[in-house]
Design an enzyme around this catalytic site. Sequence first.
Site, PDB file in Angstrom:
ATOM      1  N   SER A 183       0.835  -1.213   0.000  1.00 19.28           N
ATOM      2  CA  SER A 183       0.000   0.000   0.000  1.00 19.28           C
ATOM      3  C   SER A 183       0.865   1.256   0.000  1.00 19.28           C
ATOM      4  O   SER A 183       2.013   1.247   0.453  1.00 19.28           O
ATOM      5  CB  SER A 183      -0.908   0.029   1.232  1.00 19.28           C
ATOM      6  OG  SER A 183      -1.738  -1.101   1.290  1.00 19.28           O
TER       7      SER A 183
HETATM    8  N1  SAH Z   1      -0.969  -4.817   4.112  1.00 15.37           N
HETATM    9  C1  SAH Z   1      -0.179  -5.058   2.906  1.00 15.37           C
HETATM   10  C2  SAH Z   1      -0.858  -4.641   1.623  1.00 15.37           C
HETATM   11  C3  SAH Z   1      -1.846  -5.610   1.259  1.00 15.37           C
HETATM   12  S1  SAH Z   1      -2.444  -5.675  -0.378  1.00 15.37           S
HETATM   13  C4  SAH Z   1       1.171  -4.415   2.984  1.00 15.37           C
HETATM   14  O1  SAH Z   1       1.448  -3.696   3.942  1.00 15.37           O
HETATM   15  O2  SAH Z   1       1.979  -4.663   2.083  1.00 15.37           O
HETATM   16  C5  SAH Z   1      -3.806  -6.755  -0.004  1.00 15.37           C
HETATM   17  C6  SAH Z   1      -3.424  -8.167   0.380  1.00 15.37           C
HETATM   18  O3  SAH Z   1      -4.619  -8.824   0.787  1.00 15.37           O
HETATM   19  C7  SAH Z   1      -2.856  -8.999  -0.766  1.00 15.37           C
HETATM   20  O4  SAH Z   1      -1.628  -9.553  -0.388  1.00 15.37           O
HETATM   21  C8  SAH Z   1      -3.912 -10.068  -1.002  1.00 15.37           C
HETATM   22  O5  SAH Z   1      -3.374 -11.312  -1.418  1.00 15.37           O
HETATM   23  C9  SAH Z   1      -4.543 -10.166   0.382  1.00 15.37           C
HETATM   24  N2  SAH Z   1      -5.898 -10.727   0.418  1.00 15.37           N
HETATM   25  C10 SAH Z   1      -6.911 -10.571  -0.461  1.00 15.37           C
HETATM   26  N3  SAH Z   1      -8.011 -11.254  -0.061  1.00 15.37           N
HETATM   27  C11 SAH Z   1      -7.672 -11.851   1.133  1.00 15.37           C
HETATM   28  C12 SAH Z   1      -8.372 -12.688   2.064  1.00 15.37           C
HETATM   29  N4  SAH Z   1      -9.635 -13.074   1.857  1.00 15.37           N
HETATM   30  N5  SAH Z   1      -7.706 -13.102   3.159  1.00 15.37           N
HETATM   31  C13 SAH Z   1      -6.427 -12.728   3.402  1.00 15.37           C
HETATM   32  N6  SAH Z   1      -5.714 -11.954   2.562  1.00 15.37           N
HETATM   33  C14 SAH Z   1      -6.327 -11.504   1.439  1.00 15.37           C
END
Ligand code: SAH
Length: 215
Positions: A64
């Site tokens: 992000s």
């Molecule tokens: N917090 C992260 C950014 C996340 S991007 C950071 O600091 O880098 C969103 C993430 O959510 C992705 O890695 C994606 O694979 C995950 N994601 C999407 N749906 C999900 C679910 N149902 N359960 C867990 N993770 C999920």
Amino acid sequence: MVDSYKHKGMRQKLVNSIRSKGISDEGVLSAINKIPRHLFLDSSFLEFAYNDKPFPIGSGQTISQPYTVAVQSELLKIKKGTKVLEIGTGSGYQACVLEEMGAKVFSVERQKKLFVKTRDFLKKIGYQAKVFYGDGNKGLKAFAPFDRIVITAAAPEIAEALLDQLKPGGIMVVPFGSGRIQSMIRITKQADGEIIKEYFGDFSFVPLLKDKAND
Ligand code: SAH
């Protein structure tokens, strides 16, 4: 795993820019000042690591934008020892920011490859956050209840399981919506179970998907 004066200087500039965009929680700002974000990117090109922009991290996912991480972290009102559940571990950067602020972090990632990579990486750089492979919509029943829950992907709905795993008095921060743009919502669960929702502007996240992915 070099963290040079140049990196530190660029981080200070990033912090100044985030402060100028309205973030005032010193815990958030000092965490961002401390964490070497360039180590969370596959390519360590400085201009990418310390620009206030999101960046691809593989498996079709993104780390992000620092400002977005700061907004979510500030809305969570973290104190020392706050128990936080993060949905969407991704690169692990958000988890580290919360940990630097004093939180005890549990984080769930649905993509197997990313989960393994980030779990190993966090250990290597000395963070304690506990990372799990699974569907975050289900929460982490074995470790519930949580003081805080943060969803770092666009949630078209708020899973009942997550609300159940939030302590009375607890806070959940979620980019809510199914389109390209989502509303940042803070949900506060009152002692009597009543839910209060506040709105904090528009953001754009990758979608929160259902079920685990084994790739
Ligand atoms: N917090 C992260 C950014 C996340 S991007 C950071 O600091 O880098 C969103 C993430 O959510 C992705 O890695 C994606 O694979 C995950 N994601 C999407 N749906 C999900 C679910 N149902 N359960 C867990 N993770 C999920």
